[in-house]
Design a protein around this motif. Structure first.
Motif, PDB file in Angstrom:
ATOM      1  N   ASP A  98      33.048  61.338  31.378  1.00 32.50           N
ATOM      2  CA  ASP A  98      31.970  60.754  32.179  1.00 32.50           C
ATOM      3  C   ASP A  98      30.861  61.777  32.443  1.00 32.50           C
ATOM      4  O   ASP A  98      29.677  61.439  32.398  1.00 32.50           O
ATOM      5  N   ARG A 147      28.233  60.343  30.259  1.00 33.85           N
ATOM      6  CA  ARG A 147      27.715  59.396  31.261  1.00 33.85           C
ATOM      7  C   ARG A 147      28.258  57.988  31.054  1.00 33.85           C
ATOM      8  O   ARG A 147      27.581  56.996  31.309  1.00 33.85           O
ATOM      9  N   ARG A 148      29.491  57.902  30.596  1.00 31.83           N
ATOM     10  CA  ARG A 148      30.175  56.622  30.449  1.00 31.83           C
ATOM     11  C   ARG A 148      31.677  56.881  30.415  1.00 31.83           C
ATOM     12  O   ARG A 148      32.118  57.995  30.161  1.00 31.83           O
ATOM     13  N   TYR A 205      31.931  46.323  43.412  1.00 29.91           N
ATOM     14  CA  TYR A 205      31.045  46.920  42.406  1.00 29.91           C
ATOM     15  C   TYR A 205      30.354  45.847  41.575  1.00 29.91           C
ATOM     16  O   TYR A 205      29.184  45.999  41.209  1.00 29.91           O
ATOM     17  N   ARG A 243      23.849  47.314  40.933  1.00 29.28           N
ATOM     18  CA  ARG A 243      22.882  48.375  40.649  1.00 29.28           C
ATOM     19  C   ARG A 243      23.506  49.766  40.670  1.00 29.28           C
ATOM     20  O   ARG A 243      24.091  50.173  41.660  1.00 29.28           O
ATOM     21  N   GLY A 296      28.254  51.251  36.564  1.00 27.94           N
ATOM     22  CA  GLY A 296      28.462  50.865  35.181  1.00 27.94           C
ATOM     23  C   GLY A 296      29.749  50.082  34.997  1.00 27.94           C
ATOM     24  O   GLY A 296      30.613  50.038  35.878  1.00 27.94           O
ATOM     25  N   GLY A 297      29.877  49.481  33.832  1.00 25.87           N
ATOM     26  CA  GLY A 297      31.081  48.714  33.506  1.00 25.87           C
ATOM     27  C   GLY A 297      32.334  49.565  33.522  1.00 25.87           C
ATOM     28  O   GLY A 297      33.409  49.106  33.913  1.00 25.87           O
ATOM     29  N   ASP A 355      32.883  52.086  35.485  1.00 24.60           N
ATOM     30  CA  ASP A 355      33.245  52.283  36.893  1.00 24.60           C
ATOM     31  C   ASP A 355      33.986  51.065  37.430  1.00 24.60           C
ATOM     32  O   ASP A 355      34.951  51.202  38.186  1.00 24.60           O
ATOM     33  N   PRO A 393      27.296  60.943  37.498  1.00 29.37           N
ATOM     34  CA  PRO A 393      28.428  60.096  37.096  1.00 29.37           C
ATOM     35  C   PRO A 393      29.301  59.791  38.315  1.00 29.37           C
ATOM     36  O   PRO A 393      29.608  60.681  39.103  1.00 29.37           O
TER      37      PRO A 393
END
Length: 141
Positions: A26, A30-31, A64, A69, A72-73, A75, A119
């Protein structure tokens, strides 16, 4: 140490390795990868069917999904097993505490790093690890 003690240490080691992989990925990409988030999310959802009180943990991903906003998916998928684990240890209180602490950790990291976005996965995992001993005491585990 009997087989139960060994199993607990082995499970802890697996969860620690999973945490390290997710945090590294992450922070770097960043994913959060599906391969590391979907299987635990599915297992946690199945656990909720077998033991309905664990469904309190689904409040975290539901929140979430509602907020949307900045979340992310990955998360959302990570929130499923973390929420269910917190529900197993501390019930609804454990879930709410983890949600709050993960948000505070993300804000603190962003302020210290001087960044607008950071992240969120590492903060979620950090909250889970930080709360785990307290939730175990609360639940009598």
């Amino acid at each position: 140490m009997g087989i139960g003690g060994f199993a607990a240490y082995a499970a802890g080691g697996v969860f620690l390795a999973w945490t390290a992989l997710l945090c590294a990925f992450d922070i770097r990409e960043r994913r959060l990868p599906d391969a590391l988030t979907v299987p635990p999310a599915v297992a946690a959802a199945i656990a909720c069917v077998w033991h309905p009180p664990l469904a309190w943990g689904l409040v975290w991903p539901a929140l979430y999904l509602l907020v949307g906003r900045g979340i992310g998916g990955g998360d959302v998928k990570l929130a499923v097993p973390l929420g269910v684990a917190c529900a197993a240890m501390g019930g609804p209180f454990g879930v709410v505490a983890a949600i709050g602490l993960s948000g505070l950790l993300s804000v603190a990291v962003a302020v210290v790093a001087g960044m607008r976005a950071v992240p969120h996965g590492p903060s979620m995992l950090g909250a889970g690890w930080a709360l785990f001993p307290f939730l175990c005491m609360y639940s009598g585990v």
